[in-house]
Design a protein around this motif. Structure first.
Motif, PDB file in Angstrom:
ATOM      1  N   ALA A  21       0.838  -1.187   0.000  1.00 45.88           N
ATOM      2  CA  ALA A  21       0.000   0.000   0.000  1.00 45.88           C
ATOM      3  C   ALA A  21       0.875   1.240   0.000  1.00 45.88           C
ATOM      4  CB  ALA A  21      -0.923   0.005   1.214  1.00 45.88           C
ATOM      5  N   CYS A  22       0.416   2.265  -0.673  1.00 47.60           N
ATOM      6  CA  CYS A  22       1.099   3.551  -0.720  1.00 47.60           C
ATOM      7  C   CYS A  22       0.098   4.619  -0.320  1.00 47.60           C
ATOM      8  CB  CYS A  22       1.649   3.817  -2.118  1.00 47.60           C
ATOM      9  SG  CYS A  22       2.337   5.469  -2.351  1.00 47.60           S
ATOM     10  N   ALA A  23       0.293   5.188   0.846  1.00 48.97           N
ATOM     11  CA  ALA A  23      -0.593   6.223   1.363  1.00 48.97           C
ATOM     12  C   ALA A  23       0.004   7.597   1.106  1.00 48.97           C
ATOM     13  CB  ALA A  23      -0.831   6.014   2.851  1.00 48.97           C
ATOM     14  N   ALA A  24      -0.755   8.440   0.436  1.00 49.09           N
ATOM     15  CA  ALA A  24      -0.311   9.793   0.140  1.00 49.09           C
ATOM     16  C   ALA A  24      -0.852  10.769   1.173  1.00 49.09           C
ATOM     17  CB  ALA A  24      -0.765  10.216  -1.253  1.00 49.09           C
ATOM     18  N   SER A  25      -0.080  11.773   1.474  1.00 49.40           N
ATOM     19  CA  SER A  25      -0.494  12.801   2.414  1.00 49.40           C
ATOM     20  C   SER A  25       0.038  14.153   1.959  1.00 49.40           C
ATOM     21  CB  SER A  25      -0.011  12.488   3.830  1.00 49.40           C
ATOM     22  OG  SER A  25       1.405  12.429   3.882  1.00 49.40           O
ATOM     23  N   GLY A  26      -0.551  15.216   2.483  1.00 55.56           N
ATOM     24  CA  GLY A  26      -0.100  16.556   2.168  1.00 55.56           C
ATOM     25  C   GLY A  26      -0.795  17.187   0.982  1.00 55.56           C
ATOM     26  N   ARG A  27      -1.217  16.373   0.031  1.00 54.89           N
ATOM     27  CA  ARG A  27      -1.955  16.832  -1.140  1.00 54.89           C
ATOM     28  C   ARG A  27      -2.634  15.647  -1.806  1.00 54.89           C
ATOM     29  NH1 ARG A  27       1.792  19.760  -5.198  1.00 54.89           N
ATOM     30  NH2 ARG A  27      -0.201  19.790  -6.343  1.00 54.89           N
ATOM     31  N   ASN A  31      -5.945  12.881  -9.494  1.00 55.37           N
ATOM     32  CA  ASN A  31      -6.166  13.296 -10.878  1.00 55.37           C
ATOM     33  C   ASN A  31      -5.090  12.813 -11.841  1.00 55.37           C
ATOM     34  OD1 ASN A  31      -7.371  16.298  -9.455  1.00 55.37           O
ATOM     35  ND2 ASN A  31      -8.636  14.814 -10.554  1.00 55.37           N
ATOM     36  N   TYR A  32      -4.023  12.243 -11.318  1.00 53.35           N
ATOM     37  CA  TYR A  32      -2.878  11.890 -12.149  1.00 53.35           C
ATOM     38  C   TYR A  32      -2.425  10.468 -11.888  1.00 53.35           C
ATOM     39  CZ  TYR A  32      -2.937  16.933 -12.610  1.00 53.35           C
ATOM     40  OH  TYR A  32      -3.336  18.233 -12.847  1.00 53.35           O
ATOM     41  N   ALA A  33      -1.613   9.964 -12.801  1.00 56.88           N
ATOM     42  CA  ALA A  33      -1.138   8.591 -12.711  1.00 56.88           C
ATOM     43  C   ALA A  33      -0.243   8.379 -11.494  1.00 56.88           C
ATOM     44  CB  ALA A  33      -0.383   8.211 -13.978  1.00 56.88           C
ATOM     45  N   MET A  34      -0.271   7.158 -10.985  1.00 59.12           N
ATOM     46  CA  MET A  34       0.661   6.719  -9.960  1.00 59.12           C
ATOM     47  C   MET A  34       1.257   5.388 -10.399  1.00 59.12           C
ATOM     48  SD  MET A  34      -1.297   7.771  -6.404  1.00 59.12           S
ATOM     49  CE  MET A  34       0.154   7.414  -5.389  1.00 59.12           C
ATOM     50  N   GLY A  35       2.417   5.069  -9.852  1.00 57.49           N
ATOM     51  CA  GLY A  35       3.088   3.858 -10.286  1.00 57.49           C
ATOM     52  C   GLY A  35       3.894   3.196  -9.189  1.00 57.49           C
ATOM     53  N   TRP A  36       4.306   1.972  -9.491  1.00 56.14           N
ATOM     54  CA  TRP A  36       5.212   1.209  -8.645  1.00 56.14           C
ATOM     55  C   TRP A  36       6.472   0.866  -9.429  1.00 56.14           C
ATOM     56  CZ3 TRP A  36       4.666   0.371  -3.514  1.00 56.14           C
ATOM     57  CH2 TRP A  36       3.393   0.513  -2.962  1.00 56.14           C
ATOM     58  N   ALA A  92      13.287  -7.171  -4.123  1.00 56.72           N
ATOM     59  CA  ALA A  92      13.752  -5.813  -4.396  1.00 56.72           C
ATOM     60  C   ALA A  92      13.135  -4.871  -3.373  1.00 56.72           C
ATOM     61  CB  ALA A  92      13.353  -5.374  -5.809  1.00 56.72           C
ATOM     62  N   VAL A  93      13.606  -3.629  -3.387  1.00 52.39           N
ATOM     63  CA  VAL A  93      12.923  -2.561  -2.688  1.00 52.39           C
ATOM     64  C   VAL A  93      11.887  -1.985  -3.643  1.00 52.39           C
ATOM     65  CG1 VAL A  93      13.119  -0.314  -1.570  1.00 52.39           C
ATOM     66  CG2 VAL A  93      14.907  -2.036  -1.242  1.00 52.39           C
ATOM     67  N   TYR A  94      10.653  -1.902  -3.201  1.00 56.39           N
ATOM     68  CA  TYR A  94       9.560  -1.412  -4.026  1.00 56.39           C
ATOM     69  C   TYR A  94       9.228   0.024  -3.649  1.00 56.39           C
ATOM     70  CZ  TYR A  94       8.705  -5.954  -6.085  1.00 56.39           C
ATOM     71  OH  TYR A  94       8.837  -7.120  -6.803  1.00 56.39           O
ATOM     72  N   TYR A  95       9.137   0.888  -4.661  1.00 59.94           N
ATOM     73  CA  TYR A  95       8.885   2.307  -4.471  1.00 59.94           C
ATOM     74  C   TYR A  95       7.571   2.722  -5.118  1.00 59.94           C
ATOM     75  CZ  TYR A  95      13.868   2.591  -3.303  1.00 59.94           C
ATOM     76  OH  TYR A  95      15.101   2.418  -2.734  1.00 59.94           O
ATOM     77  N   CYS A  96       6.829   3.538  -4.428  1.00 59.95           N
ATOM     78  CA  CYS A  96       5.631   4.175  -4.954  1.00 59.95           C
ATOM     79  C   CYS A  96       6.006   5.518  -5.557  1.00 59.95           C
ATOM     80  CB  CYS A  96       4.611   4.353  -3.828  1.00 59.95           C
ATOM     81  SG  CYS A  96       3.104   5.213  -4.305  1.00 59.95           S
ATOM     82  N   ALA A  97       5.358   5.887  -6.673  1.00 60.75           N
ATOM     83  CA  ALA A  97       5.641   7.144  -7.353  1.00 60.75           C
ATOM     84  C   ALA A  97       4.344   7.855  -7.721  1.00 60.75           C
ATOM     85  CB  ALA A  97       6.471   6.900  -8.614  1.00 60.75           C
ATOM     86  N   ALA A  98       4.388   9.196  -7.718  1.00 61.63           N
ATOM     87  CA  ALA A  98       3.221  10.004  -8.057  1.00 61.63           C
ATOM     88  C   ALA A  98       3.653  11.281  -8.764  1.00 61.63           C
ATOM     89  CB  ALA A  98       2.420  10.341  -6.800  1.00 61.63           C
ATOM     90  N   PRO A 109      10.894   6.395 -14.567  1.00 62.90           N
ATOM     91  CA  PRO A 109      11.044   7.178 -13.334  1.00 62.90           C
ATOM     92  C   PRO A 109      10.938   8.683 -13.568  1.00 62.90           C
ATOM     93  CG  PRO A 109      12.668   5.421 -13.379  1.00 62.90           C
ATOM     94  CD  PRO A 109      11.995   5.423 -14.725  1.00 62.90           C
ATOM     95  N   ALA A 110      11.360   9.161 -14.748  1.00 57.30           N
ATOM     96  CA  ALA A 110      11.298  10.579 -15.066  1.00 57.30           C
ATOM     97  C   ALA A 110       9.879  11.089 -15.239  1.00 57.30           C
ATOM     98  CB  ALA A 110      12.110  10.870 -16.335  1.00 57.30           C
ATOM     99  N   ASP A 111       8.903  10.200 -15.334  1.00 58.97           N
ATOM    100  CA  ASP A 111       7.512  10.607 -15.470  1.00 58.97           C
ATOM    101  C   ASP A 111       6.887  11.028 -14.151  1.00 58.97           C
ATOM    102  OD1 ASP A 111       7.416  10.084 -18.232  1.00 58.97           O
ATOM    103  OD2 ASP A 111       6.949   7.971 -17.878  1.00 58.97           O
ATOM    104  N   TYR A 112       7.605  10.888 -13.059  1.00 61.81           N
ATOM    105  CA  TYR A 112       7.056  11.136 -11.729  1.00 61.81           C
ATOM    106  C   TYR A 112       7.874  12.150 -10.955  1.00 61.81           C
ATOM    107  CZ  TYR A 112       4.411   7.006 -12.913  1.00 61.81           C
ATOM    108  OH  TYR A 112       3.582   6.111 -13.550  1.00 61.81           O
ATOM    109  N   ASP A 113       7.207  12.826 -10.029  1.00 61.77           N
ATOM    110  CA  ASP A 113       7.817  13.895  -9.249  1.00 61.77           C
ATOM    111  C   ASP A 113       7.955  13.564  -7.769  1.00 61.77           C
ATOM    112  OD1 ASP A 113       7.808  15.754 -11.536  1.00 61.77           O
ATOM    113  OD2 ASP A 113       5.635  15.793 -11.226  1.00 61.77           O
ATOM    114  N   TYR A 114       7.145  12.634  -7.268  1.00 65.17           N
ATOM    115  CA  TYR A 114       7.143  12.287  -5.854  1.00 65.17           C
ATOM    116  C   TYR A 114       7.424  10.806  -5.685  1.00 65.17           C
ATOM    117  CZ  TYR A 114       5.001  16.850  -5.088  1.00 65.17           C
ATOM    118  OH  TYR A 114       4.744  18.199  -5.050  1.00 65.17           O
TER     119      TYR A 114
END
Length: 125
Positions: A21-27, A31-36, A92-98, A109-114
């Motif tokens: 699970a990837c929980a987002a906070s702060g904003r 409206n936009y794509a997210m990835g793993w 592996a280490v799994y990362y969430c991206a937004a 990876p360049a498609d994401y900012d967070y």
């Protein structure tokens, strides 16, 4: 700024399942794509799965197609990765991206900012 926090990683036997699970906070990121993505020691960070914010269209790396499922709960600002039939090579280490603006691509990876801090997934043989 927003923050992403991954959870659900751990040690599992080959053939088993885990749900990340990837929980987002702060904003809001709904409206936009997210990835793993995932990264093994000594290797480049690689795309695993993504989901678009508006259409809900999903994309998967060939190596996980048919085994992993990405989903999101926009109301809870959370994205999930259900991992089934796990293999040792999934370790592996799994990362969430937004991201917070529209782009076409979702697989780089360049498609994401967070990014989250990562959660370790280890699959034993």
């Amino acid at each position: 700024q927003g923050q992403l926090d991954e959870s659900g990683g751990g040690l599992v036997q080959a053939g088993g399942s885990l749900r990340l699970a990837c929980a987002a906070s702060g904003r809001t990121f709904s409206n936009y794509a997210m990835g793993w993505f995932r990264q093994a020691p000594g290797k480049e960070r690689e795309f695993v799965a993504s989901i678009r914010g508006s259409s809900g269209t999903t994309y998967y790396a060939d190596s996980v197609e048919g085994r992993f499922i990405i989903s999101r709960d926009s109301a809870k600002n959370t994205v999930f990765l259900q991992m089934n039939s796990l293999k040792p090579e999934d370790t592996a280490v799994y990362y969430c991206a937004a991201r917070t603006q529209w782009r076409y691509g979702t697989r780089s990876p360049a498609d994401y900012d967070y990014w989250g801090q990562g959660t370790q997934v280890t699959v034993s043989s």
